[in-house]
Design a protein around this motif. Structure first.
Motif, PDB file in Angstrom:
ATOM      1  N   ALA A 281       0.824  -1.206   0.000  1.00 43.10           N
ATOM      2  CA  ALA A 281       0.000   0.000   0.000  1.00 43.10           C
ATOM      3  C   ALA A 281       0.863   1.263   0.000  1.00 43.10           C
ATOM      4  CB  ALA A 281      -0.927  -0.011   1.207  1.00 43.10           C
ATOM      5  N   VAL A 282       1.920   1.283   0.812  1.00 43.31           N
ATOM      6  CA  VAL A 282       2.832   2.439   0.839  1.00 43.31           C
ATOM      7  C   VAL A 282       3.462   2.638  -0.533  1.00 43.31           C
ATOM      8  CG1 VAL A 282       5.016   3.295   1.775  1.00 43.31           C
ATOM      9  CG2 VAL A 282       3.311   2.298   3.303  1.00 43.31           C
ATOM     10  N   ASN A 283       3.942   1.550  -1.118  1.00 46.19           N
ATOM     11  CA  ASN A 283       4.516   1.602  -2.452  1.00 46.19           C
ATOM     12  C   ASN A 283       3.493   2.107  -3.464  1.00 46.19           C
ATOM     13  OD1 ASN A 283       5.006  -0.120  -5.179  1.00 46.19           O
ATOM     14  ND2 ASN A 283       6.967   0.413  -4.254  1.00 46.19           N
ATOM     15  N   GLY A 284       2.257   1.642  -3.317  1.00 41.80           N
ATOM     16  CA  GLY A 284       1.211   2.032  -4.255  1.00 41.80           C
ATOM     17  C   GLY A 284       0.858   3.504  -4.158  1.00 41.80           C
ATOM     18  N   VAL A 285       0.839   4.047  -2.947  1.00 38.75           N
ATOM     19  CA  VAL A 285       0.503   5.463  -2.765  1.00 38.75           C
ATOM     20  C   VAL A 285       1.542   6.352  -3.440  1.00 38.75           C
ATOM     21  CG1 VAL A 285       0.328   7.313  -1.058  1.00 38.75           C
ATOM     22  CG2 VAL A 285      -0.858   5.147  -0.671  1.00 38.75           C
ATOM     23  N   THR A 286       2.822   6.078  -3.201  1.00 36.21           N
ATOM     24  CA  THR A 286       3.856   6.922  -3.811  1.00 36.21           C
ATOM     25  C   THR A 286       3.940   6.693  -5.319  1.00 36.21           C
ATOM     26  OG1 THR A 286       5.550   5.258  -3.263  1.00 36.21           O
ATOM     27  CG2 THR A 286       5.221   7.068  -1.706  1.00 36.21           C
ATOM     28  N   LEU A 287       3.677   5.468  -5.765  1.00 33.02           N
ATOM     29  CA  LEU A 287       3.660   5.206  -7.201  1.00 33.02           C
ATOM     30  C   LEU A 287       2.534   5.976  -7.875  1.00 33.02           C
ATOM     31  CD1 LEU A 287       4.211   1.743  -8.841  1.00 33.02           C
ATOM     32  CD2 LEU A 287       2.585   3.352  -9.776  1.00 33.02           C
ATOM     33  N   LEU A 288       1.356   5.956  -7.250  1.00 32.98           N
ATOM     34  CA  LEU A 288       0.222   6.671  -7.820  1.00 32.98           C
ATOM     35  C   LEU A 288       0.474   8.175  -7.874  1.00 32.98           C
ATOM     36  CD1 LEU A 288      -2.751   4.755  -6.171  1.00 32.98           C
ATOM     37  CD2 LEU A 288      -2.161   4.800  -8.597  1.00 32.98           C
ATOM     38  N   ALA A 289       1.293   8.667  -6.936  1.00 34.03           N
ATOM     39  CA  ALA A 289       1.590  10.100  -6.906  1.00 34.03           C
ATOM     40  C   ALA A 289       2.478  10.533  -8.061  1.00 34.03           C
ATOM     41  CB  ALA A 289       2.257  10.460  -5.571  1.00 34.03           C
ATOM     42  N   THR A 290       3.183   9.576  -8.698  1.00 32.08           N
ATOM     43  CA  THR A 290       4.130   9.948  -9.743  1.00 32.08           C
ATOM     44  C   THR A 290       3.832   9.345 -11.105  1.00 32.08           C
ATOM     45  OG1 THR A 290       5.606   8.104  -9.129  1.00 32.08           O
ATOM     46  CG2 THR A 290       6.002  10.237  -8.083  1.00 32.08           C
ATOM     47  N   VAL A 317      18.809   3.012  -5.630  1.00 35.23           N
ATOM     48  CA  VAL A 317      19.154   3.540  -4.312  1.00 35.23           C
ATOM     49  C   VAL A 317      18.230   2.961  -3.238  1.00 35.23           C
ATOM     50  CG1 VAL A 317      19.217   5.641  -2.908  1.00 35.23           C
ATOM     51  CG2 VAL A 317      20.187   5.652  -5.212  1.00 35.23           C
ATOM     52  N   ALA A 318      16.944   2.915  -3.522  1.00 37.20           N
ATOM     53  CA  ALA A 318      15.986   2.375  -2.551  1.00 37.20           C
ATOM     54  C   ALA A 318      16.226   0.890  -2.295  1.00 37.20           C
ATOM     55  CB  ALA A 318      14.556   2.596  -3.050  1.00 37.20           C
ATOM     56  N   THR A 319      16.565   0.152  -3.344  1.00 36.07           N
ATOM     57  CA  THR A 319      16.841  -1.277  -3.181  1.00 36.07           C
ATOM     58  C   THR A 319      18.080  -1.497  -2.329  1.00 36.07           C
ATOM     59  OG1 THR A 319      15.832  -1.715  -5.341  1.00 36.07           O
ATOM     60  CG2 THR A 319      17.233  -3.438  -4.416  1.00 36.07           C
ATOM     61  N   ALA A 320      19.121  -0.677  -2.550  1.00 36.90           N
ATOM     62  CA  ALA A 320      20.329  -0.774  -1.727  1.00 36.90           C
ATOM     63  C   ALA A 320      20.019  -0.470  -0.266  1.00 36.90           C
ATOM     64  CB  ALA A 320      21.396   0.180  -2.254  1.00 36.90           C
ATOM     65  N   ALA A 321      19.062   0.418  -0.019  1.00 35.94           N
ATOM     66  CA  ALA A 321      18.679   0.739   1.353  1.00 35.94           C
ATOM     67  C   ALA A 321      18.096  -0.480   2.072  1.00 35.94           C
ATOM     68  CB  ALA A 321      17.673   1.886   1.362  1.00 35.94           C
ATOM     69  N   LEU A 322      17.414  -1.350   1.334  1.00 37.68           N
ATOM     70  CA  LEU A 322      16.895  -2.577   1.948  1.00 37.68           C
ATOM     71  C   LEU A 322      18.025  -3.467   2.450  1.00 37.68           C
ATOM     72  CD1 LEU A 322      13.972  -3.678  -0.423  1.00 37.68           C
ATOM     73  CD2 LEU A 322      13.781  -3.029   1.983  1.00 37.68           C
ATOM     74  N   ALA A 323      19.178  -3.412   1.782  1.00 37.22           N
ATOM     75  CA  ALA A 323      20.320  -4.213   2.211  1.00 37.22           C
ATOM     76  C   ALA A 323      21.002  -3.617   3.433  1.00 37.22           C
ATOM     77  CB  ALA A 323      21.331  -4.334   1.067  1.00 37.22           C
ATOM     78  N   VAL A 337      10.132   5.006  -1.571  1.00 32.69           N
ATOM     79  CA  VAL A 337      11.040   5.525  -2.601  1.00 32.69           C
ATOM     80  C   VAL A 337      10.956   4.677  -3.863  1.00 32.69           C
ATOM     81  CG1 VAL A 337      13.446   6.050  -3.152  1.00 32.69           C
ATOM     82  CG2 VAL A 337      12.552   6.521  -0.862  1.00 32.69           C
ATOM     83  N   LEU A 338      10.851   3.348  -3.701  1.00 26.14           N
ATOM     84  CA  LEU A 338      10.678   2.488  -4.868  1.00 26.14           C
ATOM     85  C   LEU A 338       9.417   2.861  -5.642  1.00 26.14           C
ATOM     86  CD1 LEU A 338      11.682  -1.022  -3.475  1.00 26.14           C
ATOM     87  CD2 LEU A 338      12.680   0.077  -5.485  1.00 26.14           C
ATOM     88  N   ILE A 340       8.026   5.849  -5.877  1.00 22.98           N
ATOM     89  CA  ILE A 340       8.264   7.088  -6.624  1.00 22.98           C
ATOM     90  C   ILE A 340       8.994   6.787  -7.930  1.00 22.98           C
ATOM     91  CG2 ILE A 340       9.504   9.285  -6.599  1.00 22.98           C
ATOM     92  CD1 ILE A 340       9.052   9.335  -3.550  1.00 22.98           C
ATOM     93  N   GLY A 341      10.073   6.004  -7.831  1.00 28.85           N
ATOM     94  CA  GLY A 341      10.844   5.687  -9.024  1.00 28.85           C
ATOM     95  C   GLY A 341      10.084   4.828 -10.009  1.00 28.85           C
ATOM     96  N   PHE A 342       9.408   3.793  -9.507  1.00 27.52           N
ATOM     97  CA  PHE A 342       8.728   2.871 -10.407  1.00 27.52           C
ATOM     98  C   PHE A 342       7.510   3.524 -11.057  1.00 27.52           C
ATOM     99  CE2 PHE A 342       6.541  -1.213 -11.475  1.00 27.52           C
ATOM    100  CZ  PHE A 342       7.570  -1.739 -12.243  1.00 27.52           C
ATOM    101  N   GLY A 343       6.915   4.527 -10.389  1.00 29.28           N
ATOM    102  CA  GLY A 343       5.797   5.238 -10.991  1.00 29.28           C
ATOM    103  C   GLY A 343       6.201   5.940 -12.272  1.00 29.28           C
ATOM    104  N   VAL A 344       7.296   6.703 -12.206  1.00 26.48           N
ATOM    105  CA  VAL A 344       7.777   7.397 -13.395  1.00 26.48           C
ATOM    106  C   VAL A 344       8.228   6.394 -14.456  1.00 26.48           C
ATOM    107  CG1 VAL A 344       9.495   9.016 -14.282  1.00 26.48           C
ATOM    108  CG2 VAL A 344       8.449   9.409 -12.037  1.00 26.48           C
ATOM    109  N   PHE A 345       8.951   5.377 -14.019  1.00 22.58           N
ATOM    110  CA  PHE A 345       9.445   4.369 -14.959  1.00 22.58           C
ATOM    111  C   PHE A 345       8.307   3.677 -15.699  1.00 22.58           C
ATOM    112  CE2 PHE A 345      10.427  -0.096 -15.836  1.00 22.58           C
ATOM    113  CZ  PHE A 345      11.507   0.048 -16.696  1.00 22.58           C
ATOM    114  N   THR A 346       7.257   3.304 -14.987  1.00 23.80           N
ATOM    115  CA  THR A 346       6.163   2.535 -15.575  1.00 23.80           C
ATOM    116  C   THR A 346       5.508   3.274 -16.729  1.00 23.80           C
ATOM    117  OG1 THR A 346       5.719   1.380 -13.491  1.00 23.80           O
ATOM    118  CG2 THR A 346       3.923   1.475 -15.093  1.00 23.80           C
TER     119      THR A 346
END
Length: 420
Positions: A281-290, A317-323, A337-338, A340-346
Motif C-alpha cells: 500500500a505504501v509503495n502504491g501510494v507513492t507510485l500513484l503520486a508519480t 538507491v531504494a533497493t540498496a537501502a533494503l540491504a 522511494v521504490l 516514486i521511481g517505479f511510478g515514473v518508470f512505468t
C-alpha cells in the motif's frame, strides 16, 4: 489515386492522430488493473501460503517450491504474451483484433484461478499457475496493443501513466483481496471474480478497430515463427529498450519474490502477511503520486530517456537501502522511494517502448516480445534469489545484487538513439 500518390493505411493499421477520451482511457485502465489483480493476489500472498502448506514432506523448502512454481509459470508467460499478441494482430473478427482475446483471456484466467483454489499439492498448484499465466497473458497482450492502435504518440505517456496507476491498484487490490477474503480458496475466488468483471466496461462500451481480410498477410508457419525474432542489429533501439526494461524489472522482481519470507524470517515482523499488504500500500501510494504526473510531463516535454534513467537510479538507491537498513521503518522508507521511481518508470518506459515499434501490422506481436522483458525476470529472479538467500549471504546480498542490476538498466537507457 495515381501511381505517385502515397498509400495511406486505414483503420487498424493507421497511425493514430485523434486523442482518446477519458472514458476510453479509464475503461482500458480498469481492464488492465483487473488482469494484475489476477496475477498479484497469487504472487504476493496465495502462492506463498500454499507453498508453505505443501512443502512439508516433499523434500523442498517453501522458498524452493515457490521459486519452482513461479518459474514454471513465468516460462509459460514468455511464450504466451508474444504468441497471443501475434494472433491478435492477425485476427479479423467482427469484434476487432484485440477485444476477443481480452474476453477469452480474462474468462480463462478466472477459471484457472478457481482451479488453483482447489489445488491439493504442488503439481496441481503448478498446473493452475501455468494456466493463469497462459490465459491472462492473452488478455494482457491485447490490452497493451490497444494503446499504439488508438493513442497518438504524444498522448502515450499520460495513457501509459493511467495504465500504470491501474497496474499498481491491481497489485494492491489483488494483495488486499488475497488477505481479507477468508483463506486461500476465498482469496482465489475473489481475484477470479474481479478479473472477469473488470474487463466488461471496456469490451461492452468501446468498439475495437477491425482488421480487414485484405490486410491480413497470407499464412505461413515459417514466416509466423521467424517473425518473433527482432534483430537487435536491425532494430538497435528496440534491443536496448528491451534490455533496460529487463534489467530494471529483474531488480524489482528480486525485491518482491521473498518479501513475505523477508518480513517473517529476517525482520521477525509479527504479522508478515499484513506487513506485505502495508508495504504494498505504501509503495502504491507513492507510485500513484508519480505515475500519471511522470507520463504527462514526458508528453509535454516530448522526451522519454531522462525520466527512465533517473527513475531507475532512484529505484536502485531504494533497493540498496533494503540491504543496509534491515528494519521495519527501513522497509517502509524503501517501499515509498521504490514507488516514486517505479511510478515514473512505468508510464514513461511504456511510452518509450511504443515509440520504437517497427511496424503497425505487428504491434501486438512486437509488444509481446517486449513484454518478455517483464516475464523473463520471473524466471531469472527465482534462479538468482534462491541460492543467494540460502548459500551466498542471505537477504543483504540479495538486495545489493538487485540494486546493481537496476542501476545497470538505468545507465543503458542512454544507448537508445532514436528517442529523446
Amino acid at each position: 489515386m495515381t501511381a505517385a500518390d502515397p498509400v495511406i493505411p486505414v483503420g487498424a493499421l493507421a497511425e493514430p492522430v485523434e486523442r482518446v477520451g477519458r472514458g476510453w482511457t479509464t475503461a482500458l485502465s480498469l481492464a488492465n488493473g483487473a488482469i494484475w489483480v489476477g496475477w498479484y493476489g497469487p504472487l504476493q500472498i496465495l502462492l506463498a501460503s500454499q507453498a508453505e502448506d505443501f512443502a512439508p514432506g516433499t523434500g523442498m523448502s517453501k522458498e524452493t517450491m515457490l521459486a519452482w512454481v513461479t518459474g514454471a509459470g513465468a516460462v509459460v508467460s514468455l511464450v504466451a504474451n508474444p504468441l497471443f499478441g501475434a494472433l491478435s494482430d492477425r485476427t479479423t473478427a467482427r469484434w476487432g483484433r484485440r477485444t476477443p482475446w481480452i474476453v477469452a483471456g480474462a474468462a480463462g484466467g478466472a477459471l484457472s484461478l478457481l482451479l488453483l483454489a482447489g489445488a491439493d499439492g504442488v503439481w496441481m498448484m503448478a498446473l493452475g499457475w501455468c494456466l493463469v499465466q497462459l490465459t491472462l497473458n492473452a488478455a494482457f497482450a491485447a490490452v497493451t496493443a490497444a494503446v499504439p492502435d488508438r493513442v497518438p504518440r504524444l498522448q502515450r505517456g499520460s495513457v501509459g501513466g493511467w495504465l500504470g496507476a491501474a497496474q499498481i491498484l491491481g497489485v494492491v487490490g489483488g494483495t488486499g483481496l488475497a488477505t481479507v477474503a477468508g483463506g486461500t480458496g476465498g482469496g482465489y475466488a475473489a481475484c477470479a471474480v474481479f478479473t472477469l468483471v473488470g474487463i466488461l466496461p471496456y469490451v461492452l462500451r468501446y468498439q475495437d478497430l477491425r482488421l480487414p481480410e485484405s490486410a491480413r498477410p497470407a499464412w505461413s508457419w515459417r514466416t509466423f515463427l521467424t517473425s518473433f525474432w527482432l534483430s537487435p542489429r536491425r532494430h538497435p533501439d528496440l534491443g536496448w529498450a528491451w534490455l533496460t526494461r529487463f534489467l530494471i524489472n529483474l531488480s524489482n522482481a528480486l525485491v518482491l519474490l521473498y518479501l513475505l519470507y523477508y518480513l517473517r524470517d529476517r525482520l521477525h515482523y509479527d504479522d508478515p502477511e499484513q506487513g506485505v499488504l502495508i508495504l504494498t500500500a505504501v509503495n502504491g501510494v507513492t507510485l500513484l503520486a508519480t505515475v500519471v504526473v511522470g507520463g504527462v510531463w514526458s508528453d509535454r516535454l516530448g522526451r522519454r530517456k531522462p525520466f527512465v534513467i533517473w527513475s531507475g537510479v532512484l529505484m536502485a538507491v531504494a533497493t540498496a537501502a533494503l540491504a543496509g537498513w534491515q528494519t521495519w521503518p527501513g522497509a517502509i522508507v524503501a517501499a515509498a522511494v521504490l514507488g516514486i521511481g517505479f511510478g515514473v518508470f512505468t508510464s514513461v518506459d511504456f511510452a518509450l517502448m511504443t515509440d520504437v515499434l517497427p511496424k503497425a501490422l505487428d504491434r501486438g506481436k512486437d509488444l509481446g516480445v517486449i513484454n518478455i522483458a517483464n516475464a523473463l525476470p520471473q524466471v531469472a529472479a527465482p534462479a538468482l534469489a534462491a541460492p543467494i538467500v540460502t548459500y551466498l549471504g542471505g537477504y543483504r546480498v540479495l538486495y545489493l545484487v538487485a540494486a546493481v542490476i537496476g542501476l545497470a538498466g538505468a545507465v543503458l537507457v542512454g544507448r537508445i538513439k532514436g528517442v529523446d
